[in-house]
Design a protein around this motif. Sequence first.
Motif, PDB file in Angstrom:
ATOM      1  N   PRO A 152       0.808  -1.230   0.000  1.00  0.00           N
ATOM      2  CA  PRO A 152       0.000   0.000   0.000  1.00  0.00           C
ATOM      3  C   PRO A 152       0.841   1.280   0.000  1.00  0.00           C
ATOM      4  O   PRO A 152       0.371   2.337  -0.398  1.00  0.00           O
ATOM      5  N   LEU A 153       2.105   1.171   0.426  1.00  0.00           N
ATOM      6  CA  LEU A 153       2.999   2.331   0.403  1.00  0.00           C
ATOM      7  C   LEU A 153       3.728   2.459  -0.934  1.00  0.00           C
ATOM      8  O   LEU A 153       4.512   3.377  -1.137  1.00  0.00           O
ATOM      9  N   GLY A 154       3.522   1.492  -1.820  1.00  0.00           N
ATOM     10  CA  GLY A 154       4.203   1.509  -3.105  1.00  0.00           C
ATOM     11  C   GLY A 154       5.562   0.839  -3.086  1.00  0.00           C
ATOM     12  O   GLY A 154       6.363   1.026  -3.993  1.00  0.00           O
ATOM     13  N   VAL A 155       5.823   0.041  -2.060  1.00  0.00           N
ATOM     14  CA  VAL A 155       7.112  -0.634  -1.924  1.00  0.00           C
ATOM     15  C   VAL A 155       7.075  -1.945  -2.693  1.00  0.00           C
ATOM     16  O   VAL A 155       6.194  -2.764  -2.488  1.00  0.00           O
ATOM     17  N   ALA A 156       8.042  -2.144  -3.574  1.00  0.00           N
ATOM     18  CA  ALA A 156       8.106  -3.370  -4.368  1.00  0.00           C
ATOM     19  C   ALA A 156       9.299  -4.230  -3.990  1.00  0.00           C
ATOM     20  O   ALA A 156       9.342  -5.416  -4.295  1.00  0.00           O
ATOM     21  N   GLU A 157      10.280  -3.633  -3.320  1.00  0.00           N
ATOM     22  CA  GLU A 157      11.481  -4.390  -2.965  1.00  0.00           C
ATOM     23  C   GLU A 157      11.993  -3.899  -1.624  1.00  0.00           C
ATOM     24  O   GLU A 157      11.818  -2.733  -1.264  1.00  0.00           O
ATOM     25  N   VAL A 158      12.602  -4.804  -0.857  1.00  0.00           N
ATOM     26  CA  VAL A 158      13.085  -4.497   0.485  1.00  0.00           C
ATOM     27  C   VAL A 158      14.554  -4.868   0.575  1.00  0.00           C
ATOM     28  O   VAL A 158      14.948  -5.962   0.186  1.00  0.00           O
ATOM     29  N   ALA A 159      15.360  -3.947   1.106  1.00  0.00           N
ATOM     30  CA  ALA A 159      16.775  -4.227   1.352  1.00  0.00           C
ATOM     31  C   ALA A 159      16.920  -4.611   2.816  1.00  0.00           C
ATOM     32  O   ALA A 159      16.531  -3.850   3.698  1.00  0.00           O
ATOM     33  N   ALA A 197      25.786   4.090   8.365  1.00  0.00           N
ATOM     34  CA  ALA A 197      26.596   3.941   7.146  1.00  0.00           C
ATOM     35  C   ALA A 197      25.908   3.001   6.158  1.00  0.00           C
ATOM     36  O   ALA A 197      25.851   3.283   4.950  1.00  0.00           O
ATOM     37  N   TRP A 198      25.379   1.880   6.652  1.00  0.00           N
ATOM     38  CA  TRP A 198      24.694   0.931   5.760  1.00  0.00           C
ATOM     39  C   TRP A 198      23.457   1.586   5.138  1.00  0.00           C
ATOM     40  O   TRP A 198      23.233   1.484   3.936  1.00  0.00           O
ATOM     41  N   LEU A 199      22.683   2.277   5.956  1.00  0.00           N
ATOM     42  CA  LEU A 199      21.473   2.921   5.449  1.00  0.00           C
ATOM     43  C   LEU A 199      21.829   3.969   4.393  1.00  0.00           C
ATOM     44  O   LEU A 199      21.176   4.061   3.354  1.00  0.00           O
ATOM     45  N   ASP A 200      22.873   4.745   4.644  1.00  0.00           N
ATOM     46  CA  ASP A 200      23.281   5.775   3.692  1.00  0.00           C
ATOM     47  C   ASP A 200      23.690   5.170   2.355  1.00  0.00           C
ATOM     48  O   ASP A 200      23.461   5.771   1.304  1.00  0.00           O
ATOM     49  N   ALA A 211      17.829   5.937  -0.816  1.00  0.00           N
ATOM     50  CA  ALA A 211      17.803   7.215  -1.523  1.00  0.00           C
ATOM     51  C   ALA A 211      16.635   8.033  -0.982  1.00  0.00           C
ATOM     52  O   ALA A 211      15.662   7.470  -0.459  1.00  0.00           O
ATOM     53  N   PRO A 212      16.722   9.366  -1.088  1.00  0.00           N
ATOM     54  CA  PRO A 212      15.606  10.196  -0.612  1.00  0.00           C
ATOM     55  C   PRO A 212      14.259   9.683  -1.144  1.00  0.00           C
ATOM     56  O   PRO A 212      14.147   9.299  -2.307  1.00  0.00           O
ATOM     57  N   GLY A 213      13.283   9.651  -0.235  1.00  0.00           N
ATOM     58  CA  GLY A 213      11.949   9.158  -0.580  1.00  0.00           C
ATOM     59  C   GLY A 213      11.742   7.691  -0.258  1.00  0.00           C
ATOM     60  O   GLY A 213      10.602   7.224  -0.223  1.00  0.00           O
ATOM     61  N   ASP A 214      12.831   6.952  -0.018  1.00  0.00           N
ATOM     62  CA  ASP A 214      12.699   5.534   0.353  1.00  0.00           C
ATOM     63  C   ASP A 214      12.119   5.408   1.753  1.00  0.00           C
ATOM     64  O   ASP A 214      12.386   6.237   2.633  1.00  0.00           O
ATOM     65  N   LEU A 252      14.652  10.482   3.929  1.00  0.00           N
ATOM     66  CA  LEU A 252      14.024   9.166   3.925  1.00  0.00           C
ATOM     67  C   LEU A 252      12.700   9.248   4.665  1.00  0.00           C
ATOM     68  O   LEU A 252      12.418  10.242   5.360  1.00  0.00           O
ATOM     69  N   VAL A 253      11.875   8.209   4.554  1.00  0.00           N
ATOM     70  CA  VAL A 253      10.549   8.204   5.170  1.00  0.00           C
ATOM     71  C   VAL A 253      10.498   7.074   6.199  1.00  0.00           C
ATOM     72  O   VAL A 253      10.215   5.920   5.861  1.00  0.00           O
ATOM     73  N   PRO A 254      10.795   7.377   7.473  1.00  0.00           N
ATOM     74  CA  PRO A 254      10.748   6.328   8.489  1.00  0.00           C
ATOM     75  C   PRO A 254       9.306   5.988   8.858  1.00  0.00           C
ATOM     76  O   PRO A 254       8.467   6.873   9.028  1.00  0.00           O
TER      77      PRO A 254
END
Length: 119
Positions: free
Chosen positions: A13-20, A49-52, A56-59, A82-84
């Motif tokens: 529902p958030l438009g997420v298609a892939e997860v890291a 560091a891993w998150l950076d 990308a902005p908007g993720d 980012l969008v927590p």
Amino acid sequence: RDFLDAFIELMRPLGVAEVAQPPAELSRRWANVPPDEERLLPWMRPVFAWLDEQAAPGDFVLVQGEFGACYLLVRHALDRGLVPVYSTTERHAREQRLPDGRVQLEHTFDHVRFRRYGV
């Protein structure tokens, strides 16, 4: 893999298609925030560091866990565009009195939605 597929389905529902997913060592770090550390910021640097590197902005970034670490990670994510988000749940409780007089309490949590931090 089944958990990841279910998680992606919840995120659709958030438009997420892939997860890291973070590497195992960072997952262990996140799950074992040391309670005796006075300052968490230095301890959190490998997570930042891993998150950076990954985002990308908007993720969207799912942030749940130890309160102080969550605060630092949410602040870090917001500073980088980012969008927590965190999961909201509906809690159901069932109470059963045991023959010896003790009470057994069972909780079930159902995912409801992901909510953005800070809005």
